[in-house]
Write a protein that holds these residues in place. Structure first.
Motif, mmCIF file in Angstrom:
data_model
loop_
_atom_site.group_PDB
_atom_site.id
_atom_site.type_symbol
_atom_site.label_atom_id
_atom_site.label_comp_id
_atom_site.label_asym_id
_atom_site.label_seq_id
_atom_site.Cartn_x
_atom_site.Cartn_y
_atom_site.Cartn_z
ATOM 1 N N GLY A 95 49.155 83.774 31.320
ATOM 2 C CA GLY A 95 49.483 82.375 31.071
ATOM 3 C C GLY A 95 48.990 81.437 32.152
ATOM 4 O O GLY A 95 49.622 80.420 32.445
ATOM 5 N N ALA A 96 47.834 81.767 32.729
ATOM 6 C CA ALA A 96 47.324 80.974 33.849
ATOM 7 C C ALA A 96 46.361 79.879 33.425
ATOM 8 O O ALA A 96 46.018 79.004 34.224
ATOM 9 C CB ALA A 96 46.616 81.901 34.843
ATOM 10 N N GLY A 97 45.881 79.908 32.180
ATOM 11 C CA GLY A 97 44.785 79.054 31.760
ATOM 12 C C GLY A 97 45.037 77.574 31.921
ATOM 13 O O GLY A 97 44.146 76.825 32.364
ATOM 14 N N ARG A 98 46.223 77.131 31.578
ATOM 15 C CA ARG A 98 46.495 75.692 31.672
ATOM 16 C C ARG A 98 46.566 75.246 33.130
ATOM 17 O O ARG A 98 45.982 74.215 33.500
ATOM 18 C CB ARG A 98 47.767 75.355 30.912
ATOM 19 C CG ARG A 98 47.639 75.504 29.403
ATOM 20 C CD ARG A 98 48.972 75.267 28.710
ATOM 21 N NE ARG A 98 48.875 75.486 27.270
ATOM 22 C CZ ARG A 98 48.838 74.517 26.362
ATOM 23 N NH1 ARG A 98 48.874 73.255 26.746
ATOM 24 N NH2 ARG A 98 48.754 74.792 25.071
ATOM 25 N N ALA A 99 47.308 76.014 33.953
ATOM 26 C CA ALA A 99 47.450 75.640 35.353
ATOM 27 C C ALA A 99 46.106 75.673 36.070
ATOM 28 O O ALA A 99 45.836 74.836 36.947
ATOM 29 C CB ALA A 99 48.449 76.568 36.045
ATOM 30 N N GLU A 100 45.265 76.628 35.705
ATOM 31 C CA GLU A 100 43.955 76.745 36.340
ATOM 32 C C GLU A 100 42.883 75.900 35.652
ATOM 33 O O GLU A 100 41.711 75.955 36.031
ATOM 34 C CB GLU A 100 43.533 78.217 36.353
ATOM 35 C CG GLU A 100 44.444 79.082 37.219
ATOM 36 C CD GLU A 100 44.046 80.556 37.190
ATOM 37 O OE1 GLU A 100 43.034 80.890 36.514
ATOM 38 O OE2 GLU A 100 44.732 81.365 37.831
ATOM 39 N N ARG A 101 43.265 75.159 34.628
ATOM 40 C CA ARG A 101 42.389 74.205 33.951
ATOM 41 C C ARG A 101 41.116 74.876 33.425
ATOM 42 O O ARG A 101 40.005 74.459 33.698
ATOM 43 C CB ARG A 101 42.047 73.046 34.898
ATOM 44 C CG ARG A 101 43.237 72.201 35.257
ATOM 45 C CD ARG A 101 42.940 71.217 36.393
ATOM 46 N NE ARG A 101 41.756 70.419 36.143
ATOM 47 C CZ ARG A 101 41.714 69.302 35.426
ATOM 48 N NH1 ARG A 101 42.829 68.850 34.850
ATOM 49 N NH2 ARG A 101 40.591 68.634 35.271
ATOM 50 N N TRP A 102 41.331 75.916 32.634
ATOM 51 C CA TRP A 102 40.186 76.630 32.068
ATOM 52 C C TRP A 102 39.323 75.719 31.198
ATOM 53 O O TRP A 102 38.142 75.983 30.986
ATOM 54 C CB TRP A 102 40.672 77.831 31.253
ATOM 55 C CG TRP A 102 41.195 78.961 32.087
ATOM 56 C CD1 TRP A 102 41.378 78.976 33.443
ATOM 57 C CD2 TRP A 102 41.602 80.246 31.618
ATOM 58 N NE1 TRP A 102 41.876 80.172 33.850
ATOM 59 C CE2 TRP A 102 42.026 80.993 32.744
ATOM 60 C CE3 TRP A 102 41.667 80.849 30.366
ATOM 61 C CZ2 TRP A 102 42.498 82.291 32.647
ATOM 62 C CZ3 TRP A 102 42.132 82.149 30.261
ATOM 63 C CH2 TRP A 102 42.534 82.865 31.389
ATOM 64 N N PHE A 103 39.925 74.674 30.665
ATOM 65 C CA PHE A 103 39.195 73.744 29.810
ATOM 66 C C PHE A 103 38.222 72.879 30.586
ATOM 67 O O PHE A 103 37.317 72.273 30.010
ATOM 68 C CB PHE A 103 40.186 72.838 29.065
ATOM 69 C CG PHE A 103 41.181 72.161 29.979
ATOM 70 C CD1 PHE A 103 40.863 71.006 30.661
ATOM 71 C CD2 PHE A 103 42.442 72.709 30.156
ATOM 72 C CE1 PHE A 103 41.780 70.393 31.515
ATOM 73 C CE2 PHE A 103 43.367 72.113 30.986
ATOM 74 C CZ PHE A 103 43.046 70.948 31.676
ATOM 75 N N ALA A 104 38.392 72.806 31.902
ATOM 76 C CA ALA A 104 37.623 71.845 32.698
ATOM 77 C C ALA A 104 36.250 72.359 33.096
ATOM 78 O O ALA A 104 35.399 71.576 33.548
ATOM 79 C CB ALA A 104 38.415 71.467 33.958
ATOM 80 N N THR A 105 36.013 73.664 32.960
ATOM 81 C CA THR A 105 34.731 74.255 33.348
ATOM 82 C C THR A 105 34.287 75.230 32.268
ATOM 83 O O THR A 105 35.103 75.677 31.442
ATOM 84 C CB THR A 105 34.857 74.996 34.690
ATOM 85 O OG1 THR A 105 35.887 75.990 34.582
ATOM 86 C CG2 THR A 105 35.193 74.029 35.827
ATOM 87 N N PRO A 106 33.009 75.598 32.266
ATOM 88 C CA PRO A 106 32.541 76.548 31.258
ATOM 89 C C PRO A 106 33.292 77.879 31.348
ATOM 90 O O PRO A 106 33.368 78.501 32.414
ATOM 91 C CB PRO A 106 31.061 76.714 31.595
ATOM 92 C CG PRO A 106 30.682 75.430 32.270
ATOM 93 C CD PRO A 106 31.891 75.047 33.066
ATOM 94 N N LEU A 107 33.837 78.309 30.247
ATOM 95 C CA LEU A 107 34.653 79.520 30.206
ATOM 96 C C LEU A 107 33.825 80.759 30.526
ATOM 97 O O LEU A 107 34.327 81.732 31.097
ATOM 98 C CB LEU A 107 35.295 79.650 28.814
ATOM 99 C CG LEU A 107 36.470 80.623 28.656
ATOM 100 C CD1 LEU A 107 37.658 80.193 29.513
ATOM 101 C CD2 LEU A 107 36.880 80.699 27.180
ATOM 102 N N GLN A 108 32.545 80.723 30.168
ATOM 103 C CA GLN A 108 31.718 81.918 30.342
ATOM 104 C C GLN A 108 31.518 82.295 31.802
ATOM 105 O O GLN A 108 31.058 83.406 32.108
ATOM 106 C CB GLN A 108 30.358 81.755 29.662
ATOM 107 C CG GLN A 108 29.509 80.614 30.173
ATOM 108 C CD GLN A 108 29.679 79.365 29.339
ATOM 109 O OE1 GLN A 108 30.778 79.082 28.878
ATOM 110 N NE2 GLN A 108 28.584 78.629 29.144
#
Length: 595
Positions: A26-39
């Motif tokens: 459940g780290a994706g939101r806190a680490e802002r995965w949406f802000a950089t390319p996921l790959q």
């Protein structure tokens, strides 16, 4: 309204391979995965859309994942969309989703089987490449529809739910980018009726901005057969071609919105002219009694799970036609719009069901037995649950209200229905559904734990839809007693003079297992049970249809009652007919009047 290409609208389908990463911590939101390319992150892989992600790798941890997964891809906004409103539409994100474009959160949606849009207009320019991120959450709670609970165990959290099919998750249907004009058509409602050989089409159009509405009715060849001006009215179609079972004749209502003397928006809404009514113990289609033959089905295919696939569903509909089925129930959730389109176009009757399955703590995973919870209480299914349930019904109605194939709304499958708490929960939902649609019958699917006289929701229903497993869960292997008990119960329901439809009956059957004495699980026992049950159906005048459970074997959660899934299909999971399919075909094609 579903996206479409028209002189004023354009679509871009985003199906294909997306970057994908599960988020067990459940780290994706806190680490802002949406802000950089996921790959760029460790563990990222490609995942097809549409599809369930569960069966597409060899990793048990992904198949049984609990929590969010992330999908991401880049998409270029078409250059011609300058000045247009730009939306992203997800047809199914199970069971909830949040969407970002770049670093901007655009919106969230609760409910995994119905579409939703988010607006990109202020965050994307024509010709620009944008990054779209979607976090999809498969967790079920007491307030979700369907319900469930994540329980802590010695080995960690486990998702528990009470519906007897696997909790497939992901982006199950198409994702679209689509454009709309600034002055646009917002909604269209078509209410058809018949007056002899004349069709009466009551229509209403909602639109944004200032403008005038004109409408044309086109027949199947594209010829204009009627027209009108105004945002609401009644159009007469002389010599109308009705929508019938097996003949899905459709007209098109072409709606044009004009502003300042120019065409601002155009939308084509298909519809069929037909009536549905209940008269006594009969369901009438266009004034004539109809008897339903078909199945409860599942959006369930090998590897894809619940992901929509044109080829797989093409075969399913061909098999429905081969076996003589004229109808289906969308058990236990709304199906893909493409499935519904096919039913509309081919004259297939549909019982359209909300995803309210599992609201019954007396049942779990197909096994009778208490679950240790109270179904309806402040801490379990409560007012917040009912609010979500009502919202699902509203969205289901909005999506499918103009479909001629939809003849019954089912607001739940096998809920608790024998307590005062269940009546208090469901009575407002029946009223809500009828406030949305007063023309179609409304009911729910009754479980055999709530027989006649014990059930408290019967008075709310326009028809009785019963799931009964005499000869399987009750009187297992004893068809003589099973049919006596079935006959007795149907006679009790028939006293009320309402139509009775058997929405589930059948037996688990292992393909290739044969027995001289018709032992349970054998192909012979499935045939014997279905034939004995059909003989009882034929004795009941109030009986209006039979939906075998199930069309095809399907995947379920792990358990000692399920060997690689539920095996009640008349077809195997890879769509091979069991012996019973041929016997059912003989009966149903005879009922349909076909050699």
């Amino acid at each position: 309204m579903r996206p479409q290409d028209s002189p004023t609208r354009e679509t871009k389908r985003l199906d294909g391979r997306w970057h994908f990463l599960a988020d067990p911590a459940g780290a994706g939101r806190a680490e802002r995965w949406f802000a950089t390319p996921l790959q760029a992150r460790d563990g990222v892989e490609e995942m097809p859309v549409p599809a369930s992600y569960n069966d597409l790798t060899t990793r048990p941890d992904l198949r049984d994942h609990i929590g969010e997964v992330w999908y991401q891809r880049e998409v270029r906004i078409p250059r011609g969309w300058a000045g247009e409103r730009i939306l992203l539409r997800l047809e199914s994100a199970t069971h909830r989703a949040t969407v970002w474009v770049g670093e901007t959160e655009l919106g969230s949606h609760e409910g995994g089987y119905l579409p939703f849009d988010v607006d990109l207009t202020d965050h994307a320019r024509a010709g620009e490449l944008v990054r779209v991120s979607v976090a999809v959450d498969n967790r079920l709670t007491w307030q979700s529809i369907p319900p469930g609970v994540v329980e802590d165990t010695d080995a960690g959290p486990r998702q528990r739910y009470w519906h007897d099919f696997f909790n497939y998750a992901g982006l199950h249907r198409s994702v679209w980018l689509h454009s709309l004009p600034q002055t646009r058509i917002e909604d269209i409602t078509v209410l058809p009726d018949l007056d002899g050989d004349t069709g009466l089409v009551d229509y209403a159009v909602e639109h944004s901005g200032q403008g005038s509405v004109s409408v044309q009715v086109l027949d199947a060849s594209g010829a204009v057969v009627a027209s009108d001006d105004g945002a609401a009215g009644v159009i007469r179609i002389a010599g109308v071609h009705p929508w019938e079972v097996g003949e899905g004749y459709q007209y098109t209502l072409r709606v044009t919105l004009s502003s300042d003397g120019e065409v601002a928006d155009v939308y084509d809404q298909r519809f069929g002219v037909r009536t549905v009514a209940i008269e006594g113990a009969q369901i009438l289609l266009n004034g004539e009694p109809v008897y339903l033959t078909g199945f409860g089905m599942h959006e369930d295919h090998v590897a894809r799970g619940k992901g929509y696939d044109d080829a797989s569903w093409k075969l399913d509909f061909e098999l429905l036609d081969w076996i003589g089925a004229n109808s289906l129930r969308t058990s236990h959730y709304p199906y893909a719009e493409d499935v519904m389109d096919y039913a509309d176009a081919h004259g297939i009757l549909v019982i359209d069901e909300a995803p309210a399955v599992g609201l019954n703590m007396a049942i779990g995973g197909g096994i009778f037995g208490g679950q240790g919870y109270t179904t309806f209480s402040p801490d379990t299914a409560n007012e917040a649950t009912r609010a979500n349930h009502a919202q699902v019904l509203t969205e289901l109605y909005q999506r499918d209200k103009n479909r001629p194939s939809v003849i019954v709304w089912s607001i739940a499958n096998e809920p608790e229905s024998d307590t005062d708490a269940s009546y208090d929960y469901f009575a407002p939902l029946f009223a809500h559904m009828r406030s949305l649609d007063s023309r179609r019958p409304v009911g729910y699917v009754n479980v055999m734990l709530s027989p006649y006289g014990k059930d408290k929701l019967a008075g709310l229903c326009d028809l009785y839809m019963l799931n009964r497993y005499y000869g399987w869960y009750v009187d297992s292997g004893d068809l003589d007693n099973a049919m006596l008990h079935l006959r007795d119960e149907l006679g009790q329901w028939a006293q009320d003079g309402k139509p009775i439809l058997m929405t589930e009956y059948g037996a688990d059957t292992l393909a290739g297992l044969h027995s001289l004495d018709g032992a349970t699980w054998s192909e012979e026992y499935q045939q014997d049970l279905l034939e004995a049950t059909h003989a009882v159906f034929d004795e009941v005048e109030e009986f209006v249809g039979e939906h075998i459970w199930n069309f095809a074997d399907f995947q379920t959660t792990k358990g000692i009652m399920r060997v690689d899934g539920n095996k009640k299909g008349v077809f195997t999971r890879d769509r091979r007919p069991k012996a019973a399919a041929h016997r059912v075909r003989e009966r149903w094609t005879r009922i349909r009047g076909r050699a």
